[in-house]
Design an enzyme around this catalytic site. Structure first.
Site: not given
Ligand code: NAD
Length: 434
Positions: A70, A94, A106, A221, A358
């Protein structure tokens, strides 16, 4: 500027180091150093102007000892095989820590998605599924969203998979739109899970939320939902940023209006949110680097990996860090932070809310019976607090950091499954033919 570690080598090094005294066999540690299978594909994309371009697509099924693999799919220009493998390894840890019946995986595409039109993006997403259709599936490997992918993209991907297989398969992918079999509460799950970790931390530290200042790097998000819930609880969110830079306000931001502005910007009518938070309300502009060094109580990196390295670890002033992004602190920086007494709630715990809901979505898809929002939130809170308790207690009992504790809890669960399959003890002398 300090050299940034290779993210996968750094992830392996962490497993080796923690594995040394985790109380699991060398065989288990060794297994975690080798991805089960990694797939690379060239994805052809017919552009709107009629030309043809090719993009690199990856999927790594890192380890499936606990169940089908996953993990999310990331669209980013810096996606590499190493990054995908590191993320697959972290997903393995995780899922085991969260107590889910999953291994880790991934995927990603090396692309700047903001440069594609919505229709190009759809064609590329479908091309990814065509390339990976034989290695994903409800009982094989189940993708989900990650950076710059979202519910709509997951919907396209499910649709393509179903067209290829000529059958309905809602459990092949999670993070889908609710109308297409997604779960209520999935969109907020990562942020809510991180919020639950902050709540547990605050309870143990006797924090008064109104007196605590928070800086969040990345306003996507996960960060938005965390910020919203923290603000509701009384915390002051004094800084946020996105890829274009950050903003700082001593009195704290109104998160809903910030998010609303970002959402209603011109490009939100398409798939992506492109307006930078830098262009919004009264604020002082700061860089992403400055945000990480603000004098706040809680720092939340919620964008990408390797943002805190040995080059800036000494400049971090926050006493507490909750890792919403995967791998934002490299292992050398972590040692510096540990020596300086900074508490880090690790990614494998703090951002597990996403994969947990999920999992709930997958269960709903397999059973064809949707849950209501209250059920999702209640069960998420149960999973997150159970994991937090286990990590906190293991850290206290064994004198470990929270990350080390999280990894050993996960490794011990994986070890139990490896033993159940048969390990050296079984296949040693007594396992051979007489
Ligand atoms: P997203 O695409 O909704 O948001 C990412 C944000 O990071 C955006 O606001 C973007 O502008 C910003 N960003 C991108 N590059 C950047 C930089 N160099 N400096 C500063 N900001 C930057 O993504 P998300 O889903 O919110 O995921 C964010 C983090 O959380 C990631 O590392 C992701 O792996 C992790 N994550 C997300 C989920 C999920 O379910 N969405 C689950 C586990 C982990």
């Amino acid at each position: 500027m300090a050299e940034v570690a290779n993210v996968y080598q750094d992830a392996l090094q962490r497993v080796r180091a923690i594995g040394e005294d985790a109380g699991v066999s060398d065989e288990v540690v060794e297994q975690l150093l080798h991805p089960k299978a990694t797939f690379c594909a060239s994805l052809p994309l017919r552009m709107d102007d009629g030309s043809m371009r090719y993009f690199k697509g990856y999927r790594c099924r890192y380890n499936d000892v606990l169940g089908p693999t996953k993990g999310g799919i990331r669209y980013h220009p810096q996606v590499t095989l190493d990054e995908v493998q590191a993320l697959g390894l972290w997903m393995t840890i995780k899922c085991a820590l969260a107590g889910l019946p999953y291994g880790g995986a991934k995927g990603g595409i090396e692309v700047q998605p903001k440069e594609l039109s919505p229709m190009e993006l759809e064609r590329l997403s479908r091309a990814y599924v065509r390339a990976m259709a034989d290695v994903i599936g409800p009982q094989i490997d189940i993708p989900a969203p990650d950076v710059y992918t979202n519910a709509r993209i997951m919907g396209w991907m499910m649709d393509e998979f179903e067209a290829i297989k000529r059958q309905r398969a809602p459990a092949v992918i999670t993070g889908k739109p609710v109308r297409l079999g997604g779960s209520v509460g999935r969109d907020e799950a990562t942020g809510r899970g991180a919020y639950l970790c902050v709540r547990e931390l605050a309870r143990r530290l006797d924090w008064e939320p109104a007196s605590k200042r928070v800086a969040i790097q990345g306003f996507g998000n996960a960060a938005y939902h965390l910020a919203r819930l923290l603000e509701q609880e009384g915390y002051k969110i004094v800084a946020v940023s996105d890829s274009k830079g950050g903003i700082y306000s001593e009195q704290g931001f109104d998160i809903e209006s910030l998010w609303h502005e970002k959402q209603t910007s011109r490009s939100m009518r398409a798939v992506y949110c492109e307006q930078s938070v830098c262009q919004l309300i009264e604020h002082q502009e700061i860089s992403n680097a400055e945000l990480l060094e603000l004098d706040v109580d809680l720092l939340v990196p919620a964008a990408l990996e390797n943002v805190i390295t040995v080059g800036n670890a000494n400049a971090v002033k926050a006493g507490h860090i909750v890792e919403v992004a995967n791998g934002p602190i490299d292992s050398t920086a972590e040692k510096v932070l540990e020596q300086r007494g900074v508490t880090v709630v690790p990614d494998v715990l703090a951002n597990a809310g996403g994969v947990t809901v999920s999992y709930f979505e997958w269960v709903q898809g397999m059973s064809g019976y949707p849950w209501d929002l209250e059920t999702v939130r209640t069960r998420l809170a149960e999973y997150m607090t159970r994991s937090f308790d286990k990590v906190w207690d293991t850290a206290a009992d064994e004198g470990r950091t929270l990350r080390s504790a999280a990894y050993v809890v996960a490794m011990r669960r994986i070890a139990e499954a490896v033993t159940a399959h048969g390990d050296r003890e079984y296949f040693g002398d007594q396992g051979r033919k007489g």
